[in-house]
Design an enzyme around this catalytic site. Structure first.
Site, PDB file in Angstrom:
ATOM      1  N   CYS A 216       0.833  -1.199   0.000  1.00  0.00           N
ATOM      2  CA  CYS A 216       0.000   0.000   0.000  1.00  0.00           C
ATOM      3  C   CYS A 216       0.871   1.253   0.000  1.00  0.00           C
ATOM      4  O   CYS A 216       1.685   1.430   0.914  1.00  0.00           O
ATOM      5  CB  CYS A 216      -0.923   0.013   1.217  1.00  0.00           C
ATOM      6  SG  CYS A 216      -1.977   1.481   1.280  1.00  0.00           S
TER       7      CYS A 216
ATOM      8  N   GLY B 276      -4.527  -5.044 -12.102  1.00  0.00           N
ATOM      9  CA  GLY B 276      -4.024  -3.761 -12.564  1.00  0.00           C
ATOM     10  C   GLY B 276      -4.670  -3.365 -13.872  1.00  0.00           C
ATOM     11  O   GLY B 276      -4.235  -3.788 -14.938  1.00  0.00           O
TER      12      GLY B 276
END
Length: 303
Positions: A131, A244
């Site tokens: 993250c 993604g």
């Protein structure tokens, strides 16, 4: 119709489509729109040991072919996830779910996984060391192979369930980190998490995001994600979950040809809450178009 069935770390999935953590809440929110049991599974909201309010606002910025977010792992903490969120989820989802966990030390990761491990609905742990929106945790572990291995080893000690490590693309060579995680006992890896990005407001001449930078996601990152999935799938002998910028059934097939055993879909859910359902329903058409009888047979098919 061709078979959509795949397997992820020894657990069978009806199809390879998995809503990504942070884009699907704890599942029951989307169950208001459709029967979420059509999903392969999903990765629930990133969960930490203690509650987190997240980053200051504004923390979302739109951009061409994508989105920048700096939410900062806002969540109620692991104990409330166990006592409040999972009981709601089990009423609308009858499959094993993927628990996404994060932390600020190897001990925090370990303890969060230890507390969740007893929950029967959890099939896998997706350990987020990637993250970009928190300081002192998340991506700071994922950019260093030794730190990534340490977190992997820590959670491996407290669960026998499959451990999937979520990798950051914000490194020079993602395969080095993937190998370190595999050597430390990871059952799989998922990639990519968001790239770092920012926007500037031309009126105020200041960054749009209060945190200045955030995670860039959406269709613009798909070629980067595909390249990294290809590289990692060649480098390790454990399953790879590709994510993604996936927006279509064709994107799913392309990602699996690059070596992904399953895929996660994130930003598309924020654009259209029915995105995953629509992609699953469209997969048979795409399979027929490209002469695919069983999706599991195309994993790594472009090698």
């Amino acid at each position: 119709m061709g078979s959509l069935n795949v397997e992820l770390c020894g657990i069978k999935l009806d199809n390879p489509v998995i809503p990504a953590s942070g884009c699907f809440g704890y599942g029951y929110e989307f169950a208001e729109y459709y029967d979420i049991n059509c999903l392969g599974t999903f990765s629930f909201k990133g969960t930490t040991l203690e509650p987190r309010f997240g980053n200051p606002t504004p923390r979302i910025a739109e951009c061409t072919s994508g989105l920048i977010n700096s939410v900062g792992l806002q969540n109620p903490g692991v104990d409330k996830v166990i006592s409040e969120e999972l009981p709601k989820l089990i009423k609308c989802f009858n499959k094993p779910v993927m628990a996404n966990v994060s932390g600020f030390s190897a001990d925090e990761y370990r303890e969060t996984v230890r507390r969740l491990d007893a929950e029967p609905q959890i099939g896998w742990f997706e350990v987020n060391i990637s993250c970009p929106n928190v300081h002192g945790g998340g991506m700071s572990f994922g950019t260093n192979p030794a730190s990534a291995a340490a977190v992997t080893k820590a959670v491996r000690e407290v669960t026998k369930k499959p451990v999937i490590i979520k990798l950051t693309p914000n490194v020079t060579d993602i395969t080095v980190v993937a190998k370190a995680c595999a050597d430390a006992g990871a059952d799989g890896v998922s990639l990519i998490n968001t790239l770092l990005g920012m926007r500037i407001d031309l009126k105020t001449k200041k960054p749009v995001i209060k945190n200045i930078m955030g995670g860039f996601s959406g269709p613009a990152v798909f070629p980067v994600a595909l390249r990294m999935v290809w590289q990692v799938a060649h480098a390790v002998n454990i399953p790879v979950v590709g994510l993604g910028g996936i927006m279509s059934a064709e994107d799913v097939i392309e990602m699996m040809l690059a070596g992904a055993s399953a895929v996660e879909i994130g930003t598309a859910n924020l654009i259209d809450p029915l995105a995953c359902k629509n992609i699953i329903e469209d997969l048979p058409r795409a399979m027929e178009k490209y002469g695919i009888k069983e999706l599991k047979d195309i994993i790594g098919g472009a090698f």
